[in-house]
Design a protein around this motif. Structure first.
Motif, PDB file in Angstrom:
ATOM      1  N   SER A   1       7.827   6.503  -6.708  1.00 37.61           N
ATOM      2  CA  SER A   1       8.228   7.510  -7.697  1.00 37.61           C
ATOM      3  C   SER A   1       9.348   8.392  -7.166  1.00 37.61           C
ATOM      4  O   SER A   1      10.309   8.728  -7.908  1.00 37.61           O
ATOM      5  CB  SER A   1       7.021   8.365  -8.104  1.00 37.61           C
ATOM      6  N   ASP A   2       9.265   8.760  -5.878  1.00 37.57           N
ATOM      7  CA  ASP A   2      10.337   9.578  -5.287  1.00 37.57           C
ATOM      8  C   ASP A   2      11.646   8.809  -5.256  1.00 37.57           C
ATOM      9  O   ASP A   2      12.734   9.365  -5.545  1.00 37.57           O
ATOM     10  CB  ASP A   2       9.950  10.009  -3.881  1.00 37.57           C
ATOM     11  N   ILE A   3      11.539   7.544  -4.889  1.00 34.68           N
ATOM     12  CA  ILE A   3      12.754   6.718  -4.819  1.00 34.68           C
ATOM     13  C   ILE A   3      13.339   6.533  -6.224  1.00 34.68           C
ATOM     14  O   ILE A   3      14.562   6.547  -6.423  1.00 34.68           O
ATOM     15  CB  ILE A   3      12.454   5.366  -4.149  1.00 34.68           C
ATOM     16  N   ALA A   4      12.480   6.418  -7.234  1.00 29.39           N
ATOM     17  CA  ALA A   4      12.948   6.256  -8.615  1.00 29.39           C
ATOM     18  C   ALA A   4      13.666   7.516  -9.088  1.00 29.39           C
ATOM     19  O   ALA A   4      14.701   7.451  -9.790  1.00 29.39           O
ATOM     20  CB  ALA A   4      11.761   5.930  -9.530  1.00 29.39           C
ATOM     21  N   LYS A   5      13.120   8.708  -8.733  1.00 26.80           N
ATOM     22  CA  LYS A   5      13.787   9.960  -9.083  1.00 26.80           C
ATOM     23  C   LYS A   5      15.168  10.046  -8.443  1.00 26.80           C
ATOM     24  O   LYS A   5      16.144  10.483  -9.055  1.00 26.80           O
ATOM     25  CB  LYS A   5      12.937  11.142  -8.635  1.00 26.80           C
ATOM     26  N   ALA A   6      15.206   9.594  -7.152  1.00 26.60           N
ATOM     27  CA  ALA A   6      16.500   9.610  -6.455  1.00 26.60           C
ATOM     28  C   ALA A   6      17.480   8.669  -7.133  1.00 26.60           C
ATOM     29  O   ALA A   6      18.677   8.985  -7.285  1.00 26.60           O
ATOM     30  CB  ALA A   6      16.296   9.198  -4.997  1.00 26.60           C
TER      31      ALA A   6
ATOM     32  N   GLN B   1       0.826  -1.210   0.000  1.00 21.05           N
ATOM     33  CA  GLN B   1       0.000   0.000   0.000  1.00 21.05           C
ATOM     34  C   GLN B   1       0.859   1.259   0.000  1.00 21.05           C
ATOM     35  O   GLN B   1       0.530   2.257  -0.654  1.00 21.05           O
ATOM     36  CB  GLN B   1      -0.922  -0.007   1.224  1.00 21.05           C
ATOM     37  N   ALA B   2       1.972   1.204   0.723  1.00 21.50           N
ATOM     38  CA  ALA B   2       2.846   2.375   0.798  1.00 21.50           C
ATOM     39  C   ALA B   2       3.721   2.506  -0.436  1.00 21.50           C
ATOM     40  O   ALA B   2       4.209   3.610  -0.766  1.00 21.50           O
ATOM     41  CB  ALA B   2       3.722   2.274   2.053  1.00 21.50           C
ATOM     42  N   ALA B   3       3.933   1.425  -1.166  1.00 20.27           N
ATOM     43  CA  ALA B   3       4.862   1.420  -2.301  1.00 20.27           C
ATOM     44  C   ALA B   3       4.461   2.432  -3.374  1.00 20.27           C
ATOM     45  O   ALA B   3       5.310   3.123  -3.955  1.00 20.27           O
ATOM     46  CB  ALA B   3       4.950   0.022  -2.899  1.00 20.27           C
ATOM     47  N   GLU B   4       3.175   2.536  -3.662  1.00 24.43           N
ATOM     48  CA  GLU B   4       2.716   3.440  -4.721  1.00 24.43           C
ATOM     49  C   GLU B   4       3.052   4.889  -4.389  1.00 24.43           C
ATOM     50  O   GLU B   4       3.326   5.698  -5.271  1.00 24.43           O
ATOM     51  CB  GLU B   4       1.212   3.281  -4.929  1.00 24.43           C
ATOM     52  N   ARG B   5       2.999   5.214  -3.099  1.00 24.97           N
ATOM     53  CA  ARG B   5       3.237   6.604  -2.688  1.00 24.97           C
ATOM     54  C   ARG B   5       4.732   6.957  -2.727  1.00 24.97           C
ATOM     55  O   ARG B   5       5.098   8.079  -3.040  1.00 24.97           O
ATOM     56  CB  ARG B   5       2.701   6.828  -1.273  1.00 24.97           C
ATOM     57  N   VAL B   6       5.605   6.037  -2.412  1.00 27.37           N
ATOM     58  CA  VAL B   6       7.031   6.374  -2.250  1.00 27.37           C
ATOM     59  C   VAL B   6       7.887   5.933  -3.438  1.00 27.37           C
ATOM     60  O   VAL B   6       9.028   6.391  -3.607  1.00 27.37           O
ATOM     61  CB  VAL B   6       7.585   5.754  -0.948  1.00 27.37           C
TER      62      VAL B   6
ATOM     63  N   LEU C   1       9.987  -2.601  -4.291  1.00 25.23           N
ATOM     64  CA  LEU C   1       8.679  -1.952  -4.295  1.00 25.23           C
ATOM     65  C   LEU C   1       7.898  -2.229  -5.564  1.00 25.23           C
ATOM     66  O   LEU C   1       6.730  -1.841  -5.665  1.00 25.23           O
ATOM     67  CB  LEU C   1       8.847  -0.439  -4.112  1.00 25.23           C
ATOM     68  N   ALA C   2       8.545  -2.905  -6.471  1.00 27.57           N
ATOM     69  CA  ALA C   2       7.827  -3.251  -7.694  1.00 27.57           C
ATOM     70  C   ALA C   2       6.901  -4.430  -7.402  1.00 27.57           C
ATOM     71  O   ALA C   2       7.310  -5.440  -6.838  1.00 27.57           O
ATOM     72  CB  ALA C   2       8.828  -3.621  -8.794  1.00 27.57           C
ATOM     73  N   PHE C   3       5.625  -4.363  -7.679  1.00 27.36           N
ATOM     74  CA  PHE C   3       4.677  -5.447  -7.429  1.00 27.36           C
ATOM     75  C   PHE C   3       3.568  -5.399  -8.449  1.00 27.36           C
ATOM     76  O   PHE C   3       3.299  -4.359  -9.067  1.00 27.36           O
ATOM     77  CB  PHE C   3       4.091  -5.346  -6.017  1.00 27.36           C
ATOM     78  N   ASN C   4       2.959  -6.558  -8.572  1.00 28.21           N
ATOM     79  CA  ASN C   4       1.789  -6.676  -9.431  1.00 28.21           C
ATOM     80  C   ASN C   4       0.572  -6.236  -8.624  1.00 28.21           C
ATOM     81  O   ASN C   4       0.339  -6.746  -7.535  1.00 28.21           O
ATOM     82  CB  ASN C   4       1.639  -8.132  -9.877  1.00 28.21           C
ATOM     83  N   PRO C   5      -0.216  -5.316  -9.081  1.00 23.68           N
ATOM     84  CA  PRO C   5      -1.397  -4.873  -8.323  1.00 23.68           C
ATOM     85  C   PRO C   5      -2.303  -6.029  -7.908  1.00 23.68           C
ATOM     86  O   PRO C   5      -2.959  -5.977  -6.865  1.00 23.68           O
ATOM     87  CB  PRO C   5      -2.101  -3.929  -9.317  1.00 23.68           C
ATOM     88  N   ALA C   6      -2.293  -7.104  -8.690  1.00 22.96           N
ATOM     89  CA  ALA C   6      -3.119  -8.256  -8.336  1.00 22.96           C
ATOM     90  C   ALA C   6      -2.607  -8.937  -7.069  1.00 22.96           C
ATOM     91  O   ALA C   6      -3.352  -9.567  -6.319  1.00 22.96           O
ATOM     92  CB  ALA C   6      -3.153  -9.251  -9.496  1.00 22.96           C
ATOM     93  N   GLU C   7      -1.286  -8.804  -6.820  1.00 17.14           N
ATOM     94  CA  GLU C   7      -0.701  -9.420  -5.624  1.00 17.14           C
ATOM     95  C   GLU C   7      -1.260  -8.777  -4.367  1.00 17.14           C
ATOM     96  O   GLU C   7      -1.513  -9.449  -3.368  1.00 17.14           O
ATOM     97  CB  GLU C   7       0.813  -9.292  -5.664  1.00 17.14           C
ATOM     98  N   LEU C   8      -1.423  -7.461  -4.379  1.00 14.82           N
ATOM     99  CA  LEU C   8      -2.018  -6.776  -3.233  1.00 14.82           C
ATOM    100  C   LEU C   8      -3.430  -7.290  -2.976  1.00 14.82           C
ATOM    101  O   LEU C   8      -3.814  -7.551  -1.832  1.00 14.82           O
ATOM    102  CB  LEU C   8      -2.034  -5.271  -3.465  1.00 14.82           C
ATOM    103  N   GLU C   9      -4.166  -7.481  -4.037  1.00 18.05           N
ATOM    104  CA  GLU C   9      -5.538  -7.991  -3.890  1.00 18.05           C
ATOM    105  C   GLU C   9      -5.535  -9.395  -3.306  1.00 18.05           C
ATOM    106  O   GLU C   9      -6.323  -9.718  -2.403  1.00 18.05           O
ATOM    107  CB  GLU C   9      -6.215  -7.970  -5.261  1.00 18.05           C
TER     108      GLU C   9
ATOM    109  N   ASP D   1      18.434   1.299  -5.951  1.00 16.73           N
ATOM    110  CA  ASP D   1      17.911   0.444  -7.029  1.00 16.73           C
ATOM    111  C   ASP D   1      17.232  -0.810  -6.446  1.00 16.73           C
ATOM    112  O   ASP D   1      16.179  -1.246  -6.938  1.00 16.73           O
ATOM    113  CB  ASP D   1      19.046   0.035  -7.977  1.00 16.73           C
ATOM    114  N   GLU D   2      17.866  -1.382  -5.431  1.00 18.70           N
ATOM    115  CA  GLU D   2      17.285  -2.576  -4.802  1.00 18.70           C
ATOM    116  C   GLU D   2      15.929  -2.242  -4.194  1.00 18.70           C
ATOM    117  O   GLU D   2      14.976  -3.045  -4.243  1.00 18.70           O
ATOM    118  CB  GLU D   2      18.224  -3.121  -3.726  1.00 18.70           C
ATOM    119  N   CYS D   3      15.831  -1.074  -3.571  1.00 20.79           N
ATOM    120  CA  CYS D   3      14.561  -0.674  -2.966  1.00 20.79           C
ATOM    121  C   CYS D   3      13.496  -0.493  -4.035  1.00 20.79           C
ATOM    122  O   CYS D   3      12.350  -0.897  -3.858  1.00 20.79           O
ATOM    123  CB  CYS D   3      14.755   0.623  -2.179  1.00 20.79           C
ATOM    124  N   VAL D   4      13.919   0.103  -5.175  1.00 20.22           N
ATOM    125  CA  VAL D   4      12.971   0.287  -6.267  1.00 20.22           C
ATOM    126  C   VAL D   4      12.451  -1.071  -6.742  1.00 20.22           C
ATOM    127  O   VAL D   4      11.253  -1.263  -7.004  1.00 20.22           O
ATOM    128  CB  VAL D   4      13.618   1.084  -7.419  1.00 20.22           C
ATOM    129  N   GLU D   5      13.373  -2.043  -6.867  1.00 19.06           N
ATOM    130  CA  GLU D   5      12.962  -3.372  -7.311  1.00 19.06           C
ATOM    131  C   GLU D   5      12.020  -4.034  -6.290  1.00 19.06           C
ATOM    132  O   GLU D   5      11.062  -4.713  -6.645  1.00 19.06           O
ATOM    133  CB  GLU D   5      14.193  -4.248  -7.519  1.00 19.06           C
TER     134      GLU D   5
END
Length: 549
Positions: free
Chosen positions: A225-230, A218-223, A289-297, A283-287
């Protein structure tokens, strides 16, 4: 053997010291002289339950001391050993009764309980007489008496053990049937609940793990993009690339400035290393935080399913595993219940057969012992002038129990052809006395070291019959000790030792005394028993004739 009896302040006895001998000891005296008080006093020191008020009027306490000779191998040694009391060839029993009813007892100067005294008394004294109804006239005790006569203790122990095993098997079967019935009542619930548990298969700690994963996604979507910019700012197109270019330029110019750029070049190298490590971590953190939206469901769906099932069964989510194990065990017990019941029924059947076999063996041994007892009693009745009487030990089948399936009763017929019946209902007073004597002689046998006491066992008989009773008592006393309280001159005349019990009045108080009698005094006492208060020469002559045999 009872050697002495010392009585202090008991009922109407102030002080009395009696020394008994082997053989036949006779105690005579008028009715009410105090003969029964001697037995009450002996019973008191032996722990028997009797009169409540025993202390002589005006005394603070009453006391009785009895001394027994105790040969090696006597049954009393085992009782003393179990009670932790040292034993020797002399046994001293002492018991005190205070005026307020408190009782205290000692064995060889060791404090003891009344229960220990009673256990000892069973090995020391056998009482027969007017109040001997407890064992012989009460049919409920006849089976135990027959078993003792036949020495059937081992067979009876086998029956009791088999009965215990049978009862245990029956109890186990009943318990299993009750438990199975209870489980059957919830079979539908068990199968449905176990199915749910198997389908969901919750793991220990899974609830916390799923919850943490859900929160992270749930928190991944919010953070993210910022982590990717960094990551982009740190990478080759950002800080790391610019720092690399700067390093190359400085290194190219370093030769021209003679070492002035060495320190900046070194610092910039170190910075590049740190930038590289930071970029990799980002980069590891970005990876991650990558998830399939279906996994959250899917995660939320399983988490909610686990919590819903836990609420349904009233347990915590982490307790579902243990709860599922318990459900599986109960269902397995249900599925295996019929087989278990069948096995327990087999055990009960085997235990029942073992009991039946043991009870049958005991019954056969009882029948054999009953035949021997009947013959022995009949042999004893002949010299007691009851040769026409019939004694029979009957056995009938009764409900199974720890002592077998046999009900035992002693029955008598006073004449051949007459109907038999219980001792107390068929025999007259005199006949009953002789039946009791014959039966007791057979049941007691030659038990060593046992003092036998007969309390007016000769009541209701006289003449030749009383003489026969006396001779049987005298025979029984050979090699042992018999005390007889008697009103029969024929019995008293056959005694080896004779005491007269009489009352006297001193200072307005009635007291009982016991006097040992020598030969002349014995003649007078037996003459008194024959003729009454007035002793005639004829009575003395008759007494001398009785004593001469």
């Amino acid at each position: 053997m009872l050697r002495s009896l010392d009585i202090r302040d008991m009922l109407i006895i102030d002080r009395l010291d009696l020394t008994f001998q082997p053989g036949l000891n006779a105690l005579t005296g008028e009715t009410g002289a105090g003969k029964s008080i001697l037995l009450d006093s002996l019973g008191f020191v032996l722990g028997w339950r009797g009169r409540a008020e025993l202390v002589r009027s005006g005394a603070d306490q009453g006391e009785v001391t009895a001394v027994f000779d105790l040969p090696a191998g006597h049954a009393a040694h085992a009782v003393l050993a179990e009670a932790g009391i040292p034993a020797s060839d002399e046994l001293i029993l002492r018991r005190i009764n205070t005026a307020d009813g408190r009782k205290t007892a000692w064995i060889n100067d060791r404090r003891c309980s009344g229960e220990v005294l009673r256990s000892l008394s069973d090995t020391l004294v056998e009482l027969h007489g007017q109040h001997d109804d407890r064992g012989l006239l009460n049919a409920r005790g006849h089976r135990a008496l027959l078993d003792e006569y036949g020495q059937l203790g081992a067979l009876r122990a086998d029956v009791r053990a088999a009965w215990g095993a049978r009862q245990a098997a029956a109890k186990a079967l009943a318990s299993a049937e009750t438990a199975l019935e209870a489980i059957r009542s919830e079979e539908e619930f068990l199968r449905h609940a176990v199915g749910e548990m198997r389908a969901l298969a919750p793991e220990p700690g899974e609830d916390a793990e799923l919850d943490a994963r859900r929160r992270l996604m749930q928190a991944a979507e919010r953070v993210r993009s910022d982590i990717a910019k960094a990551a982009e700012a740190l990478g080759g197109q950002g800080a790391e690339g610019a720092a690399g270019d700067a390093l190359r330029w400085l290194e190219d110019a370093a030769a021209q400035v003679k070492g002035q750029l060495d320190a900046p070049i070194a610092a910039l190298g170190r910075a590049l290393v740190e930038l590289d490590e930071a970029a990799r971590g980002v980069d590891e953190c970005v990876e991650a935080l990558a998830f399939n939206p279906a996994e959250l469901e899917d995660t939320e769906e399983r988490l909610f399913a686990i919590r819903a099932l836990a609420r349904k069964h009233g347990v915590g989510p982490d307790e579902l595993g243990d709860f599922a194990t318990n459900l599986e065990r109960r269902l397995a017990a249900l599925d295996a219940g019929d087989a278990q019941i069948e096995a327990l029924r087999g055990e009960l059947k085997r235990a029942g057969k073992a009991y039946d076999d043991a009870a049958a063996a005991l019954g056969a041994a009882r029948a054999e012992a009953a035949g021997r007892l009947d013959a022995a009693v009949m042999a004893e009745l002949a010299p007691l002038k009851m040769e026409r009487a019939v004694f029979e030990t009957t056995m009938t089948e009764t409900a199974p129990g720890p002592d077998g399936i046999d009900e035992v009763a002693f029955r008598v017929a006073t004449n051949p052809g007459a109907p038999s019946g219980p001792l107390a209902k068929i025999a007259s007073g005199g006949e009953l006395s002789r039946f009791l004597l014959a039966l007791k002689v057979c049941l007691t046998g030659a038990q060593p070291g046992l003092t036998m006491i007969f309390d007016e066992i000769d009541r209701g008989v006289g003449g030749a019959t009383a003489d026969a009773v006396g001779r049987r008592l005298a025979d029984l006393a050979r090699g042992g000790q018999v005390l007889v309280v008697t009103h029969s001159p024929q019995v008293a005349a056959l005694a080896a030792h004779h005491w007269r019990v009489e009352k006297r009045v001193e200072d307005g108080m009635t007291l009982s005394t016991v006097t040992p009698l020598g030969a002349p005094d014995r003649v007078d006492e037996i003459a008194r028993m024959l003729s009454g208060d007035t002793i005639t020469p004829a009575a003395r002559a008759a007494a001398e004739a009785l004593m001469a045999g």
